[in-house]
Motif scaffolding. Structure first.
Motif, PDB file in Angstrom:
ATOM      1  N   GLU A   1       7.816   3.196  -5.254  1.00 15.30           N
ATOM      2  CA  GLU A   1       7.361   3.069  -3.868  1.00 15.30           C
ATOM      3  C   GLU A   1       7.868   4.258  -3.054  1.00 15.30           C
ATOM      4  O   GLU A   1       9.022   4.651  -3.151  1.00 15.30           O
ATOM      5  N   GLY A   2       7.001   4.824  -2.252  1.00 17.35           N
ATOM      6  CA  GLY A   2       7.384   5.944  -1.394  1.00 17.35           C
ATOM      7  C   GLY A   2       7.135   7.297  -2.019  1.00 17.35           C
ATOM      8  O   GLY A   2       7.390   8.319  -1.389  1.00 17.35           O
TER       9      GLY A   2
ATOM     10  N   PHE B   1       0.842  -1.195   0.000  1.00 17.71           N
ATOM     11  CA  PHE B   1       0.000   0.000   0.000  1.00 17.71           C
ATOM     12  C   PHE B   1       0.880   1.249   0.000  1.00 17.71           C
ATOM     13  O   PHE B   1       1.814   1.361   0.797  1.00 17.71           O
ATOM     14  N   SER B   2       0.571   2.177  -0.911  1.00 17.17           N
ATOM     15  CA  SER B   2       1.287   3.445  -1.006  1.00 17.17           C
ATOM     16  C   SER B   2       0.294   4.577  -0.827  1.00 17.17           C
ATOM     17  O   SER B   2      -0.758   4.603  -1.471  1.00 17.17           O
ATOM     18  N   PHE B   3       0.630   5.525   0.061  1.00 13.09           N
ATOM     19  CA  PHE B   3      -0.289   6.634   0.356  1.00 13.09           C
ATOM     20  C   PHE B   3       0.483   7.738   1.049  1.00 13.09           C
ATOM     21  O   PHE B   3       1.628   7.555   1.492  1.00 13.09           O
ATOM     22  N   ASN B   4      -0.145   8.901   1.130  1.00 12.25           N
ATOM     23  CA  ASN B   4       0.440  10.050   1.805  1.00 12.25           C
ATOM     24  C   ASN B   4       0.145   9.941   3.296  1.00 12.25           C
ATOM     25  O   ASN B   4      -1.014   9.999   3.706  1.00 12.25           O
ATOM     26  N   GLY B   5       1.195   9.794   4.104  1.00 16.33           N
ATOM     27  CA  GLY B   5       1.028   9.627   5.533  1.00 16.33           C
ATOM     28  C   GLY B   5       0.469  10.844   6.242  1.00 16.33           C
ATOM     29  O   GLY B   5      -0.017  10.730   7.373  1.00 16.33           O
ATOM     30  N   ASN B   6       0.517  12.007   5.583  1.00 20.05           N
ATOM     31  CA  ASN B   6      -0.070  13.202   6.195  1.00 20.05           C
ATOM     32  C   ASN B   6      -1.588  13.220   6.068  1.00 20.05           C
ATOM     33  O   ASN B   6      -2.261  13.945   6.804  1.00 20.05           O
ATOM     34  N   ILE B   7      -2.116  12.449   5.117  1.00 18.94           N
ATOM     35  CA  ILE B   7      -3.558  12.418   4.885  1.00 18.94           C
ATOM     36  C   ILE B   7      -4.196  11.173   5.489  1.00 18.94           C
ATOM     37  O   ILE B   7      -5.256  11.234   6.106  1.00 18.94           O
ATOM     38  N   LEU B   8      -3.536  10.033   5.323  1.00 15.37           N
ATOM     39  CA  LEU B   8      -4.027   8.772   5.869  1.00 15.37           C
ATOM     40  C   LEU B   8      -2.996   8.243   6.845  1.00 15.37           C
ATOM     41  O   LEU B   8      -1.899   7.865   6.447  1.00 15.37           O
ATOM     42  N   GLN B   9      -3.321   8.208   8.119  1.00 16.79           N
ATOM     43  CA  GLN B   9      -2.384   7.800   9.160  1.00 16.79           C
ATOM     44  C   GLN B   9      -2.640   6.356   9.572  1.00 16.79           C
ATOM     45  O   GLN B   9      -3.776   5.968   9.841  1.00 16.79           O
ATOM     46  N   THR B  10      -1.569   5.573   9.636  1.00 13.69           N
ATOM     47  CA  THR B  10      -1.702   4.141   9.923  1.00 13.69           C
ATOM     48  C   THR B  10      -2.108   3.858  11.361  1.00 13.69           C
ATOM     49  O   THR B  10      -2.579   2.755  11.666  1.00 13.69           O
TER      50      THR B  10
END
Length: 297
Positions: free
Chosen positions: A209-210, A59-68
């Motif tokens: 990735e990233g 899974f690749s996503f923006n960590g500022n928008i979607l937090q794990t």
């Protein structure tokens, strides 16, 4: 007349088969059937780790928008992966599959595409149209319009208008539209011409990735100095997606055999007479003054 009708029927059947085959391949991971137990309380990251083990996906996503570490509560589920992600994350996120990667993007906005096909020359057609916000009906500027197979791309102007020149190599192409904060849109264009569809090799593509965490070169000092604002917008719209090509030749980053989409292409052989910008190089690159590569070389 009967022979003409039969040929037309055969053509449309072939088009339907091609569309079904393309969709089947493009959605292999997202369409996979999964079975997930209920979680009274867990995190998005834990669910992603479980899906990675079960389905071999990244899974690749923006960590500022979607937090794990976001806490979620889920019921038991059996169905396809797309529907499960849609259930736990919500309708404001969209999902795109590139190889093993599931790209998660925050796309609260939707767009509509209006187009027409012009045929000014024998070996080329022009697809022209407008991109609008489906909710407000306002034009969308700086949206990326591209044909992945032919390595063609352009941006919409302030009125949402675009023109894309396409060589007539088949009766059917997929025109893709991308814009930050908007859900990607694709339209299938059938040209009103007779053409023979052969066993054309499908162009390979991949994903860096990233990318969602760092736009890399385009935020650096050298990216701001050598690359145009339009190239930066293009890269932001298309994200970490890249295409493979055997070679490219460029005079400057804005003047290349790959045209406007050059910054999203990984080449096996690249020559930059003064300088050039590519996604990467998987072979040899020669440059007169400078070479700009977003990722690996």
């Amino acid at each position: 007349m009967i022979l003409f009708f039969i040929k037309r029927v055969e053509l449309y059947l072939l088009i339907l088969m091609l569309c079904s085959f393309h969709l089947g391949r493009a959605q292999q991971k997202l369409a996979a059937t999964i079975q997930i137990p209920a979680f009274p309380e867990t995190t998005v990251g834990e669910v992603f780790r479980l899906l990675k083990e079960q389905q071999d996906v990244l899974f690749s996503f923006n960590g500022n928008i979607l937090q794990t570490d976001s806490v979620i509560h889920t019921k038991a589920f059996k169905g396809n992966l797309y529907d499960y992600l849609d259930r736990i994350l919500g309708k404001e996120y969209s999902f795109k599959e590139l190889g093993r990667h599931i790209i998660i993007q925050y796309t609260p906005q939707r767009m509509s595409v209006e187009f027409e096909v012009k045929t000014p020359h024998k070996n080329k057609v022009v697809i022209a149209g407008y991109i609008k916000n489906i909710r407000t009906n306002n034009p969308i500027s700086n949206a990326s319009i591209f044909d992945r197979s032919a390595l063609l791309s352009t941006l919409t102007d302030r009125n949402g208008y675009f023109e894309l020149d396409v060589k007539k190599k088949s009766n059917l192409i997929a025109v893709n539209v991308s814009k930050e904060a908007f859900r990607d849109t694709s339209v299938m264009v059938i040209f009103p011409i007779e053409a023979q569809i052969g066993d054309k090799k499908k162009r390979e593509y991949g994903y860096f990735e990233g990318y969602e965490e760092d736009h890399g070169l385009y935020r650096s000092f050298w990216g701001r100095v050598f690359l145009s604002p339009a190239q930066k917008i293009q890269s932001m719209n298309l994200g970490g997606m890249f295409l493979y090509s055997p070679y490219q030749i460029s005079m400057t980053p804005g003047l290349s055999t790959h045209g406007f989409i050059q910054s999203q292409i990984v080449n096996k052989f690249s020559i930059n007479i003064i300088g050039g910008s590519t996604a990467g190089v998987k072979g040899i690159e020669l440059g007169g003054v400078f070479n700009i590569n977003q990722y690996d070389m």
